[in-house]
Design a protein around this motif. Structure first.
Motif, short mmCIF file in Angstrom:
data_model
loop_
_atom_site.label_atom_id
_atom_site.label_comp_id
_atom_site.label_asym_id
_atom_site.label_seq_id
_atom_site.Cartn_x
_atom_site.Cartn_y
_atom_site.Cartn_z
N THR A 1 3.27 -2.35 -4.80
CA THR A 1 3.15 -1.57 -3.34
C THR A 1 1.68 -1.50 -3.24
O THR A 1 0.69 -1.09 -4.13
CB THR A 1 3.93 -0.39 -3.23
N ILE A 2 1.16 -1.28 -1.90
CA ILE A 2 -0.40 -0.80 -1.61
C ILE A 2 -0.45 0.46 -2.00
O ILE A 2 -1.63 0.76 -2.49
CB ILE A 2 -0.45 -1.13 -0.02
N GLU A 3 0.55 1.36 -2.15
CA GLU A 3 0.45 2.92 -2.46
C GLU A 3 -0.13 2.93 -4.05
O GLU A 3 -0.89 3.61 -4.19
CB GLU A 3 1.61 3.61 -2.16
N GLN A 4 0.73 2.02 -4.56
CA GLN A 4 0.54 1.97 -6.21
C GLN A 4 -1.09 1.33 -6.36
O GLN A 4 -1.74 1.98 -7.39
CB GLN A 4 1.57 1.16 -6.77
N LEU A 5 -1.37 0.53 -5.69
CA LEU A 5 -2.80 0.12 -5.72
C LEU A 5 -3.85 1.08 -5.49
O LEU A 5 -5.11 1.27 -6.01
CB LEU A 5 -2.93 -1.24 -4.90
N ILE A 6 -3.65 1.66 -4.20
CA ILE A 6 -4.49 2.62 -3.91
C ILE A 6 -4.47 3.85 -4.94
O ILE A 6 -5.58 4.27 -5.26
CB ILE A 6 -3.95 3.44 -2.62
#
Length: 393
Positions: free
Chosen positions: A93-98
């Protein structure tokens, strides 16, 4: 450590590979948006958060360079950075990447541990040249990070870029003992809370430091705004460029790399204020060229060259002005300055993404030109500016 050009070059290489970690993401933003099915503005949050995290790392980790042995501190940071980069390649997910980029950003601050050391080991008459040499390495890392990630992202995917980053971190980790000499702590008896408190004290007491922070943040913010929107702007008509082409525009940074040692020499001959004034004028000319970039690709190349050189002049001039305030507290002075610098860059990256979506090339050009002129105004009469800054403290 011998005070030779080879020593400075080795430290420049160390700075280059350390700082590259926070720039790998910029040519990949459009790929993030596509892969995670999010809009461009949200994908740009990765670039914003990694720079904010870098600023946080400056506050919480760089002051430890005055309290602990710098080489050990740097090796710990590199190890954590390598681990976070490896895990980032598997995010879903983009949240994990952030979240992982926040860890990457906080632990990519190796260059800011090294630079204060250079200002201490270099003779006073060579200090500007030495810092300029190491700063050229720092800028080479910016160039290297954008170009490498653009090509790796386009041909192997963005996840592969984080694997490459992990390998580079591990290689650097093995080389640190040879690249960085032993350093004796200058504030080993000072507690960690006291070190953090001293950051605020320096900022409150030193008008020149506040002026350097403001000017540095504004100049880097304007430059970052262009790069924050560049991947999106070049993906649209009339260019339709992919990430490898976007990353290749980082070659414009060669001009800044080549110019930085000469900027350092100018700083030895003239005052840091003159260097900042020169940089703001060059940056203003660069943003004028951005205005024509929607129709002429050459105008964009000229703009990136001018902005890179202007930005380097602003960074060297403002940093030297800040580091000159204290011998014992150079790591902490550098922390305050670079924290403000990267907060400016993070805000600029986010604003650039917003402006590029709403107003395109024209919006970026107008915003950057206004910022450059404001920095110019702040430094035209330094005595008046210092009085104004002190009155508002």
């Amino acid at each position: 450590m011998k005070r030779t050009q080879s020593s400075y070059f080795a430290l420049a290489c160390l700075c280059a590979f350390a700082v590259a970690n926070i720039y790998y993401n910029q040519p990949l933003l459009a790929l993030f948006a596509k892969d995670f099915a999010v809009d461009e503005k949200y994908a740009s949050s990765v670039a914003m958060f990694v720079q904010l995290a870098y600023a946080a790392g400056l506050v919480f980790f760089v002051p430890l360079g005055d309290r602990f042995e710098r080489r050990k501190l740097l090796m710990i940071l590199l190890g954590v950075n390598a681990t976070a980069s490896a895990v980032a390649s598997f995010t879903q997910t983009i949240e994990q990447l952030i979240a992982l980029n926040i860890v990457i950003g906080m632990t990519a601050i190796g260059a800011q541990i090294v630079i204060p050391m250079v200002s201490l080991i270099a003779p006073a008459e060579q200090r500007g040249r030495a810092v300029g040499t190491v700063m050229s390495g720092l800028m080479a890392g910016v160039l290297f990070g954008r170009i490498l990630s653009g090509f790796v992202g386009d041909y192997l995917g963005w996840r592969s870029m984080y694997i490459v980053a992990t390998v580079l971190d591990l290689a650097l980790l093995m080389m640190v003992p040879k690249l960085l000499p032993y350093s004796k702590p200058t504030a080993s008896q000072v507690s960690y809370p006291a070190l953090l408190k001293s950051l605020v004290t320096y900022f409150i007491k030193e008008g020149d430091l506040r002026l350097s922070c403001l000017c540095g943040a504004l100049m880097f913010g304007g430059f970052s705004a262009l790069w924050g929107g560049l991947a999106f702007l070049l993906a649209r008509p009339p260019y339709h460029f992919s990430s490898d082409v976007v990353g290749s525009f980082g070659f414009a940074g060669i001009a800044g790399i080549l110019a930085t040692p000469y900027i350092g020499k100018m700083a030895d001959r003239y005052s840091p204020r003159v260097i900042v004034l020169t940089g703001s004028v060059i940056a203003a000319l660069g943003f004028i060229s951005v205005f024509f970039s929607s129709h002429y690709l050459l105008a964009l190349i000229v703009a990136l060259v001018f902005l890179d050189i202007g930005g380097r002049a602003g960074l060297v001039g403002n940093q030297l002005r800040a580091l000159a305030l204290s011998t014992e507290g150079r790591s902490r002075l550098n922390t305050v300055f670079m924290c403000a610098y990267f907060i400016g860059g993070a805000v600029g990256t986010r604003i650039g993404a917003e402006i590029s979506v709403q107003y395109g090339w024209t919006g970026i050009a107008v915003m950057g030109f206004i910022v450059s002129c404001f920095v110019l105004m702040l430094n035209v009469r330094e005595k008046n500016v210092n009085k104004m800054v002190n009155d508002t403290a």
